[in-house]
Design an enzyme around this catalytic site. Structure first.
Site, PDB file in Angstrom:
ATOM      1  CE1 TYR A 299      -0.473   7.591  -1.262  1.00  0.00           C
ATOM      2  CE2 TYR A 299       1.605   6.497  -0.824  1.00  0.00           C
ATOM      3  CZ  TYR A 299       0.280   6.682  -0.538  1.00  0.00           C
ATOM      4  OH  TYR A 299      -0.312   5.971   0.474  1.00  0.00           O
TER       5      TYR A 299
ATOM      6  CG  HIS B 250      10.803   1.071   3.054  1.00  0.00           C
ATOM      7  ND1 HIS B 250      11.111   2.406   2.920  1.00  0.00           N
ATOM      8  CD2 HIS B 250       9.449   0.999   3.037  1.00  0.00           C
ATOM      9  CE1 HIS B 250       9.987   3.111   2.847  1.00  0.00           C
ATOM     10  NE2 HIS B 250       8.964   2.292   2.914  1.00  0.00           N
TER      11      HIS B 250
ATOM     12  NE  ARG C 217       3.352  12.686   3.504  1.00  0.00           N
ATOM     13  CZ  ARG C 217       3.060  11.603   4.233  1.00  0.00           C
ATOM     14  NH1 ARG C 217       2.060  11.638   5.086  1.00  0.00           N
ATOM     15  NH2 ARG C 217       3.767  10.500   4.123  1.00  0.00           N
TER      16      ARG C 217
ATOM     17  CG  ASN D 101      -4.249   9.456   8.345  1.00  0.00           C
ATOM     18  OD1 ASN D 101      -3.936   8.546   7.575  1.00  0.00           O
ATOM     19  ND2 ASN D 101      -4.121  10.726   8.029  1.00  0.00           N
TER      20      ASN D 101
ATOM     21  NE  ARG E  30       2.426  -1.601  11.494  1.00  0.00           N
ATOM     22  CZ  ARG E  30       3.310  -0.720  11.972  1.00  0.00           C
ATOM     23  NH1 ARG E  30       3.236   0.542  11.634  1.00  0.00           N
ATOM     24  NH2 ARG E  30       4.274  -1.119  12.777  1.00  0.00           N
TER      25      ARG E  30
ATOM     26  CG  HIS F  84       5.437   8.654  -0.493  1.00  0.00           C
ATOM     27  ND1 HIS F  84       6.232   7.742  -1.161  1.00  0.00           N
ATOM     28  CD2 HIS F  84       5.093   8.060   0.668  1.00  0.00           C
ATOM     29  CE1 HIS F  84       6.350   6.642  -0.443  1.00  0.00           C
ATOM     30  NE2 HIS F  84       5.668   6.808   0.682  1.00  0.00           N
TER      31      HIS F  84
ATOM     32  NE  ARG G 126       2.773   0.103   2.555  1.00  0.00           N
ATOM     33  CZ  ARG G 126       2.362  -0.511   3.650  1.00  0.00           C
ATOM     34  NH1 ARG G 126       1.481  -1.478   3.556  1.00  0.00           N
ATOM     35  NH2 ARG G 126       2.840  -0.184   4.840  1.00  0.00           N
TER      36      ARG G 126
END
Length: 694
Positions: A471, A438, A567, A45, A408, A595, A378
């Site tokens: 997730y 997205h 979160r 992170n 990313r 998530h 992803r």
């Protein structure tokens, strides 16, 4: 109120989130190997934070930008606070690391130092070094004829300070510097042969093994000092989308630049030789505040693989949990036949992602399916979905895939499988210029009798079966005609030229999602003013858009009860008298990464529930293609409301955001409730809908 009193800064809030992750590593009730995993997450992170957020602030500062953001900080002032706090966090991270090593040693697993090994072990490691490690190493001298080499971002290196040996002519006190990369292709931890009849597992760090044998790389010279260092570079891509003839080639060019990005941070092993440190300072041109000397092994990210690979230590991990296949499909292999009768909600990781794979696999094999359209952001390696889409295209179906190649740190992987899909005959579209795609949606068009029926899956998370195991995300399967019609219009807008659609069900960013959210909030304000039930419960990853925060403040002042489950980053200050008295914010950091994005509004007693791909951040609302989908089935709405209520009632892993910007663990005299463990009992959160099955 000033910006600093009214809002919490986004980057300072992010550091608070990473501190909550660190707290899980410090928590003695967390299984030992899971604590190591959390330490690894803290590292990864922080790496991303430095390479993106701090890098952006550095660029602003170097450009002379001195304006304050809406939270009241200039880039220069914010950088100082961020670096001071991150240094404190790193110190705490390494204190925790040393404590965990002691606990691990009691369990029979040791990370040792070379000097503590006996001669037989040293001999075995020397053989390993000469056979496996030595051939991979490349010493890189730094002098007038050999300039400072490119140091790759986030890779581990050794800085070696040398003096001439007695057999070499010249000044014996003159020092020379060289660099050796610790090869990332080899395991970071080396197994040390144990003593006879010993059941202990002993490991040595790869860099320590290289240090002990560094003389073999520099014959004729004596190593005065060998210390590890690591550079983090600016990793944010800035592709010229509008001026690019080929977006794929433009992204590939930016990926090559990433390793050459400007240095952001230098981590050096504590006690590094002054000659080596001066060389690194000069070459990297970093101010002191961006240099951190660390007492311990650099890059604790290795702990994730290390902890996962330890054999026969399941008692030091969370109990194994196998996702269940959704019960709605237990009695049939025909997923679409179920969806013709009813909508189905799934909640990962408690329910298996295999249902999403099977949905696409069945569509690919069904001769009556005419078209499959899907967005991909992803995707995991060796994805079943990629194979299914390829097979569908090869069988003659119209397959359209909207690929986001600007995701990313997944750009290279996305480009690779996008090309694979193209070779199979899929129509691959790379989204809209200036926007990231997205949204998470799949559309299946099937010929049935004399008509076409549309089947849709909408999710809050990526189509990634690996991350779906840790997730939490919600997914809706439906054949509702309004959602199907909107899904068709959405793909038409993303792939072709199409006038703005009048949405019946979906709300789509960047044009329509934020106004829809404002309309929902305004309706709750009106209901509160009319004395009706007025409540908003929203679950998301991050909340940082100023206008959204202001709208929530407005609702709070009107008497709307607002409960937020956020979160990560939250720039809203709850509990400020006269501003946000009616707002509560909780954050849950636990075994799984929270998530799911879910919104529930009271709607005057006729509750409405939505799932969405979007956080309430400026980038999601203004610069991405996102969607929000209503859940029409009353039973499914109650399921999601039950999930939200469990999160809000959590008094084991929940932290509540205070008006100061800090977080405090939720403690009360209620029966302990750990929402992630409660949700694992699927009948518990699905049973609330049983009365509506008929």
């Amino acid at each position: 109120m000033s910006g600093a009193k009214k809002y919490i800064n986004r980057d300072l809030s992010w550091l608070e989130f990473n501190r909550r992750v660190l707290e899980e590593a410090e928590d003695s009730s967390t299984p030992l190997l899971e604590r190591l995993q959390f330490l690894s997450i803290v590292q990864s992170n922080l790496d991303e934070f430095m390479s993106v957020r701090v890098a952006g602030l550095q660029a602003q500062s170097k450009a002379g930008y001195e304006k304050t953001d809406f939270t009241g900080y200039t880039p220069q002032g914010l950088i100082k606070r961020l670096m001071k706090r991150s240094v404190r966090m790193v110190r705490e991270q390494y204190r925790t690391y040393r404590e965990l090593l002691k606990l691990l040693a009691k369990e029979g697993v040791s990370l040792t130092e070379y000097r503590e090994l006996h001669e037989e072990q040293k001999q075995a490691l020397t053989e390993y070094f000469q056979r496996i490690v030595y051939p991979v190493l490349t010493p890189m001298a730094v002098d007038q004829s050999r300039p400072f080499p490119l140091v790759h971002s986030k890779e581990l290196y050794l800085a070696v300070v040398l003096k001439r040996g007695p057999e070499e002519s010249g000044d014996s006190d003159e020092t020379f510097c060289a660099i050796v990369q610790v090869p990332s292709i080899l395991a970071r931890t080396v197994v040390v042969p144990g003593r006879r009849n010993s059941r202990r597992l002993v490991y040595l760090l790869l860099e320590d093994l290289i240090k002990e044998h560094i003389g073999l790389l520099f014959s004729g010279y004596k190593a005065e000092a060998v210390h590890a260092f690591r550079v983090t570079r600016n990793s944010d891509l800035t592709p010229n989308e509008e001026g690019a003839d080929d977006l794929l080639q433009e992204i590939e060019k930016e990926l090559r630049r990433r390793q050459r990005g400007l240095p952001v941070r230098l981590e050096a092993e504590k006690g590094i030789h002054s000659d080596a440190l001066d060389l690194l300072k000069d070459e990297l041109e970093l101010a002191e505040e961006f240099i951190d000397e660390i007492d311990g092994p650099l890059d604790l990210g290795f702990l994730s693989k290390f902890a996962a690979a330890l054999p026969n230590y399941d008692h030091l991990r969370y109990p194994k949990y196998d996702p269940v296949y959704p019960e709605e499909f237990d009695d049939t292999d025909d997923i679409l036949s179920v969806l013709r009768e009813r909508d189905v909600l799934v909640y990962h990781p408690y329910e298996s992602f295999e249902i999403v794979n099977d949905f696409v696999l069945q569509a690919a094999a069904d001769p009556n399916v005419m078209a499959i359209k899907m967005t991909l952001y992803r995707v995991n390696v060796n994805s079943v979905l990629i194979q299914a889409l390829s097979q569908a295209a090869e069988s003659g179906k119209q397959v359209t895939v909207v690929v986001e190649i600007k995701a990313r740190f997944d750009e290279a992987r996305n480009i690779a499988w996008a090309r694979q899909l193209e070779k199979s005959g899929c129509h691959v579209v790379y989204g809209l210029v200036g926007l990231k795609t997205h949204a998470k949606i799949t559309l299946v068009v099937r010929k049935e009798a004399d008509t076409l029926r549309r089947y849709v899956h909408v999710g809050t998370g990526n189509y990634n079966e690996s991350t779906a195991r840790f997730y939490t995300d919600a997914g809706l399967f439906t054949s509702h005609p309004d959602i199907g019609a909107d899904a068709t219009a959405l793909f038409n807008e993303m792939t072709g030229y199409s006038a703005p659609h009048l949405w019946s069900a979906l709300a789509v960013a960047p044009i329509g999602l934020k106004p829809k959210l404002f309309d929902l909030i305004d309706r709750e304000i009106a209901n509160a003013q009319a004395g009706l039930s007025a409540r908003i419960v929203a679950k998301m990853n991050s909340l940082s858009n100023q206008s959204m925060i202001d709208k929530l403040y407005e609702a709070s002042q009107a008497g709307v009860n607002i409960e937020l489950i956020v979160r990560g980053v939250c720039c809203l200050r709850p509990g400020v008298p006269g501003l946000s008295d009616n707002i509560r914010v909780v954050s849950i950091v636990d075994r799984y990464l929270e998530h799911a994005r879910i919104l529930a509004v009271a709607a005057g007693g006729n509750e409405e529930v939505y799932i969405t791909s979007a956080d309430w951040m400026t980038r999601n609302l203004n610069r991405r293609v996102e969607l929000m989908c209503p859940v029409y089935d009353k039973g499914l709405r109650l399921m999601l409301m039950n999930v939200l209520q469990m999160n809000l009632a959590d008094n084991v892993k929940a932290r509540e955001l205070l008006s100061t910007g800090s977080y405090a663990r939720v403690t009360n005299d209620q029966t302990p409730l750990r929402s992630q463990f409660e949700a694992a009992d699927i009948p518990l959160w699905k049973s609330i809908a049983a009365a509506f099955d008929s």
